[in-house]
Design a protein around this motif. Structure first.
Motif, mmCIF file in Angstrom:
data_model
loop_
_atom_site.group_PDB
_atom_site.id
_atom_site.type_symbol
_atom_site.label_atom_id
_atom_site.label_comp_id
_atom_site.label_asym_id
_atom_site.label_seq_id
_atom_site.Cartn_x
_atom_site.Cartn_y
_atom_site.Cartn_z
ATOM 1 N N GLU A 29 64.062 53.614 14.671
ATOM 2 C CA GLU A 29 64.135 54.537 15.770
ATOM 3 C C GLU A 29 62.760 55.339 15.727
ATOM 4 N N LEU A 30 62.072 55.753 14.903
ATOM 5 C CA LEU A 30 61.030 56.495 14.948
ATOM 6 C C LEU A 30 59.876 55.545 15.727
ATOM 7 N N GLU A 31 59.744 54.190 15.119
ATOM 8 C CA GLU A 31 58.648 53.464 15.449
ATOM 9 C C GLU A 31 59.014 53.120 17.034
ATOM 10 N N LYS A 32 60.305 52.884 17.274
ATOM 11 C CA LYS A 32 60.405 52.622 18.711
ATOM 12 C C LYS A 32 59.814 53.878 19.690
ATOM 13 N N ARG A 33 59.757 55.011 19.325
ATOM 14 C CA ARG A 33 59.382 56.184 19.787
ATOM 15 C C ARG A 33 57.905 56.054 19.669
ATOM 16 N N GLY A 34 57.199 55.446 19.087
ATOM 17 C CA GLY A 34 55.722 55.459 19.022
ATOM 18 C C GLY A 34 55.109 56.373 17.789
ATOM 19 N N TYR A 35 56.037 56.585 16.775
ATOM 20 C CA TYR A 35 55.523 57.037 15.687
ATOM 21 C C TYR A 35 54.946 55.754 14.589
ATOM 22 N N GLU A 36 53.838 55.888 13.928
ATOM 23 C CA GLU A 36 53.243 54.974 12.911
ATOM 24 C C GLU A 36 53.923 55.438 11.860
ATOM 25 N N ILE A 37 54.625 54.545 11.224
ATOM 26 C CA ILE A 37 55.605 54.800 9.824
ATOM 27 C C ILE A 37 55.059 53.924 8.892
ATOM 28 N N THR A 38 55.017 54.412 7.721
ATOM 29 C CA THR A 38 54.708 53.670 6.336
ATOM 30 C C THR A 38 56.015 53.867 5.395
ATOM 31 N N VAL A 39 56.545 53.158 4.784
ATOM 32 C CA VAL A 39 57.631 53.470 3.945
ATOM 33 C C VAL A 39 57.162 53.105 2.551
ATOM 34 N N LEU A 40 57.390 53.964 1.523
ATOM 35 C CA LEU A 40 57.074 53.789 0.187
ATOM 36 C C LEU A 40 58.361 53.727 -0.438
ATOM 37 N N THR A 41 58.766 52.634 -1.144
ATOM 38 C CA THR A 41 59.913 52.327 -1.664
ATOM 39 C C THR A 41 60.321 51.332 -2.751
ATOM 40 N N SER A 42 61.361 51.217 -3.292
ATOM 41 C CA SER A 42 61.157 50.233 -4.428
ATOM 42 C C SER A 42 61.534 48.874 -4.235
ATOM 43 N N GLU A 43 61.455 47.945 -4.986
ATOM 44 C CA GLU A 43 61.908 46.696 -4.674
ATOM 45 C C GLU A 43 63.292 46.387 -4.646
ATOM 46 N N PRO A 44 63.897 45.819 -3.619
ATOM 47 C CA PRO A 44 65.485 45.665 -3.835
ATOM 48 C C PRO A 44 66.046 45.517 -4.851
ATOM 49 N N SER A 45 66.849 46.157 -5.245
ATOM 50 C CA SER A 45 67.795 46.202 -6.577
ATOM 51 C C SER A 45 69.071 46.578 -6.707
#
Length: 413
Positions: A29-45
């Protein structure tokens, strides 16, 4: 010039569960509104790493382009206090290490709890990147740990409360996914004006899919989907199934989590052939399975802290137009009653739940009426298209304040 937002979270796509789904939709939703997003997260587990070797969970490849991942060596879902602490500390170290190596500037840090340790890395990012921290609170921690009896070590709990207060005060703004959290957070000395409510929500595509769903099952099916952990009391559903084993009704569980193995064993020992167990599915398949059922079930253990929670599955059930039967109390029960979309047993009595299921089983018109009430309520209150504005308003305000501060600072220099 678009805002650059760093999202720090433990759970993200392609993981199943409401936590990962919430973060995924906030990202989109944020990307759709023009924000530049970076996600810092874990490997899926979650609930286990091996699940994500199946390509069926990786259906949105484009989401990986702005994701920085870290892996942990500590086993994730273990009830041993020492192993849990090792995991939390390892995650903190890995996130801090990644933040230290970031080579771009950000305007906002958005960090989510639980656990509180992931939230605390948001404070480090705030200091390191010199930008405001928006804290997303999805659970009251450490109260929820006490509620399920995971941690009773008093020195750890005392430290956790100190860290919780520090985190709340260090955040520029707090977003909660349940209104029930607000009084508890305010009682910690946080200004009410600093807190905004943004519930877990549904995409318009999910709402549209619900309107097209056609139930062609023979007989009546009661479904439960989602986590089977220490906070979910599914023994009561087994009791109900046992009481109704001679009736033309089927119980379907699409579950995963810490207590799954134990629950399967109980079903086998009682030889309950009216319960169908289905292993974890991706979100799309789980939503479709809910759409083909007749009645949806939700439960939480009888602890005060869980009276503040609104499980994401309640919103999913509403979206799919299913009448809900709940062994719950507090805020979640109030939402179901407000929407007039089902029945709740605050006392969590199996005979009461059986009676509710029988009423729904005997009346297709009642099932449809309550289901329609739920879907209408979900459309009015639980759409990402509308609810993301809660966050964007906060982001815009914090960005403007930061810009003014930078301009004033430059002027004085």
């Amino acid at each position: 010039m678009s805002q650059k937002v760093l999202i720090i979270c433990q759970n993200f796509y392609p993981e199943i569960g409401s936590a990962a789904n919430r973060m995924k939709n906030i990202y989109l939703e944020l990307e759709k509104r023009g924000y530049e997003i970076t996600v810092l997260t874990s490997e899926p587990s979650y609930p286990n790493r091996n699940l994500y070797k199946d390509s069926i969970f990786w259906q949105d490849g484009g989401l990986e382009r702005n994701v920085i991942r870290f892996s942990t060596r500590t086993r994730k879902y273990n009830n041993n206090i020492f192993n849990r602490l090792l995991l939390y500390l390892e995650m903190c170290f890995k996130i801090v290490s990644k933040i230290n190596r970031l080579d771009r500037k950000y305007d906002i840090v958005f960090a989510t709890t639980p656990t509180i340790f992931v939230g605390l890395t948001g404070l480090f990012a705030k200091w390191k990147l010199r930008c405001p921290l928006i804290l997303d609170v999805r659970d009251l921690w450490p109260e929820s740990l006490l509620g399920v009896g995971v941690f009773t070590f008093k020195p750890f709990i005392s430290l956790a409360y100190i860290l919780e207060k520090k985190l709340y005060r260090g955040a520029k703004h707090i977003i909660v996914n349940s209104e029930g959290f607000i009084p508890r957070i305010v009682s910690k000395g946080v200004d009410r004006q600093k807190i905004s409510f943004m519930p877990n929500s549904l995409t318009d595509e999910e709402l549209l899919a619900a309107s097209k769903e056609d139930n062609s099952n023979e007989g009546i099916t009661v479904i439960y989907t989602g986590n089977i952990g220490l906070a979910q009391d599914l023994e009561i559903l087994i009791e109900v199934a046992e009481r109704m084993k001679d009736l033309p009704i089927k119980f379907k569980i699409i579950g995963y989590g810490f207590r799954s193995k134990d629950l399967k064993m109980q079903i086998e020992e009682k030889r309950l052939h009216n319960i169908e167990w289905i292993n974890a599915k991706n979100r799309r398949e789980a939503v479709e399975a809910t759409g083909s059922a007749d009645i949806a079930f939700v439960s939480l253990v009888n602890e005060d802290v869980f009276d503040t929670v609104l499980p994401g599955k309640i919103i999913d059930y509403m979206c799919m137009g299913k009448p809900i039967v709940g062994a719950i109390s507090g805020y979640a029960a109030e939402v179901i009653e407000r929407a007039n979309c089902g029945y709740v047993s605050r006392a969590r009595r199996s005979e009461e739940i059986q009676r509710y299921i029988m009423e729904l089983m005997e009346s297709e018109a009642l099932r449809k009426q309550l289901g329609d009430n739920g879907s209408e309520y979900a459309y009015r209150n639980f759409r990402w298209e509308e609810n993301i504005r809660v966050l964007t308003k906060v982001l815009e305000r914090e960005y403007e304040e930061k810009s003014v501060h930078v301009c004033v600072e430059s002027f004085h220099q």
